[in-house]
Design an enzyme around this catalytic site. Structure first.
Site, PDB file in Angstrom:
ATOM      1  CG  HIS A 186      -2.069  -0.941   1.085  1.00  0.00           C
ATOM      2  ND1 HIS A 186      -2.947  -1.197   2.120  1.00  0.00           N
ATOM      3  CD2 HIS A 186      -2.493  -1.701   0.046  1.00  0.00           C
ATOM      4  CE1 HIS A 186      -3.865  -2.067   1.717  1.00  0.00           C
ATOM      5  NE2 HIS A 186      -3.598  -2.390   0.470  1.00  0.00           N
ATOM      6  CG  HIS A 244       1.767  -1.762   6.458  1.00  0.00           C
ATOM      7  ND1 HIS A 244       1.369  -3.026   6.099  1.00  0.00           N
ATOM      8  CD2 HIS A 244       0.967  -0.906   5.751  1.00  0.00           C
ATOM      9  CE1 HIS A 244       0.397  -2.955   5.212  1.00  0.00           C
ATOM     10  NE2 HIS A 244       0.123  -1.679   4.990  1.00  0.00           N
TER      11      HIS A 244
END
Length: 292
Positions: A186, A244
């Site tokens: 992403h 993340h």
């Protein structure tokens, strides 16, 4: 005999109301058109500035490097902290599709209106095909890295039990979990889309400066791209704050920046490439030579 004036007065009032509504619609359309032209002119001037484009690269780097520090100062229970939030599902997961749709329409209009040549238009649109190949190739590379660096674990109440299964497929088939180094796809995609859209949209300032056709539809498409670029910046900030691990995000953004450099910063300046944005669209000024 007494109803005639009443009916006539009613018809006259209805006509005045319709005339007033017509004037109001015209005023609203004029205001919308003025805002459209003013907004597109200012956005084009902003994105077309070389200095601001360099600062934009520094902004993206600062977002990825220092953005995670904001996780200590934001509410962890906001809608943007959930993987299943509307923007993450509808926009981030389909970021390349949105980018291709909006940016493809803009490139198509700008190039064709400037040249009226289908071959030149197709050549400039091929940059999006290259971008799609970069996105697919990077995704496969990230999965390969995770496969090569991962191990198979079985979650237990006491913790994780390591299994010596050789690959992800056999691990998942056994009902276990495969954990390896996961580059943030992403962060990569949003960084790449931001750099790509900023580069493509910067052409509009030169397009307007040459006095080429710039009606309301083209200006509207341009502003939609500007809004999408702003959305990608906001969602990139949300991604680096809430999701993340730090190194996974930094590596993803670094790969996205490197992909931009290989294409827009290097290859597209070569004659055997799709060409850089704006290449071949605007006439070059002829230098006048005085002969003594």
């Amino acid at each position: 005999m007494e109803r005639g004036p009443v009916v006539g007065a009613g018809l006259g009032a209805g006509a005045r109301i319709r005339a007033l509504l017509g004037c109001l619609v015209k005023v609203l359309l004029w205001v919308a058109s003025a805002l459209l032209y003013f907004g597109s002119e200012q956005a084009a001037r902003l994105l077309g500035s070389p200095c601001l484009r360099r600062l934009y690269h520094a902004w993206l780097a600062a977002v990825v490097i220092f953005g995670p520090l904001l996780q200590f100062h934001v509410n962890p229970r906001t809608i943007f902290a959930s993987h299943g939030n509307f923007f993450n599902i509808k926009f981030v997961n389909s970021a390349w599709g949105w980018t291709c749709t909006f940016l493809g329409g803009f490139v198509l209009l700008v190039v064709f209106l400037a040249t009226r040549r289908v071959a030149v238009t197709a050549r400039h649109l091929s940059r999006l095909v290259v971008g799609a190949a970069v996105w697919r190739g990077a995704g496969r590379a990230f999965l390969l890295i995770e496969d090569l660096t991962g191990s198979c674990f079985e979650p237990l109440p006491q913790g994780l039990l390591l299994h010596e299964l050789p690959d992800r497929r056999s691990c998942l088939a056994a009902g276990h979990q495969w954990r390896g180094y996961t580059v943030s796809s992403h962060t990569f995609l949003l960084t790449f889309c931001c750099l790509l859209m900023a580069e493509e949209a910067a052409v509009f300032a030169k397009y307007l400066a040459h006095g080429l056709p710039a009606g309301a539809p083209l200006r509207l498409v341009f502003l939609l791209n500007v809004l999408l670029l702003g959305l990608w910046n906001f969602l990139l900030l949300c991604t680096v704050i809430y999701f993340h691990q730090y190194t996974h995000k930094v590596v993803g953004a670094a790969v996205g920046t490197f992909a931009w450099y290989l294409t827009y910063g290097s290859w597209y300046h070569q004659p055997w490439s799709p060409g850089s944005p704006g290449h071949g669209l605007f006439p070059r000024p002829h230098s006048s030579h005085k002969h003594n």
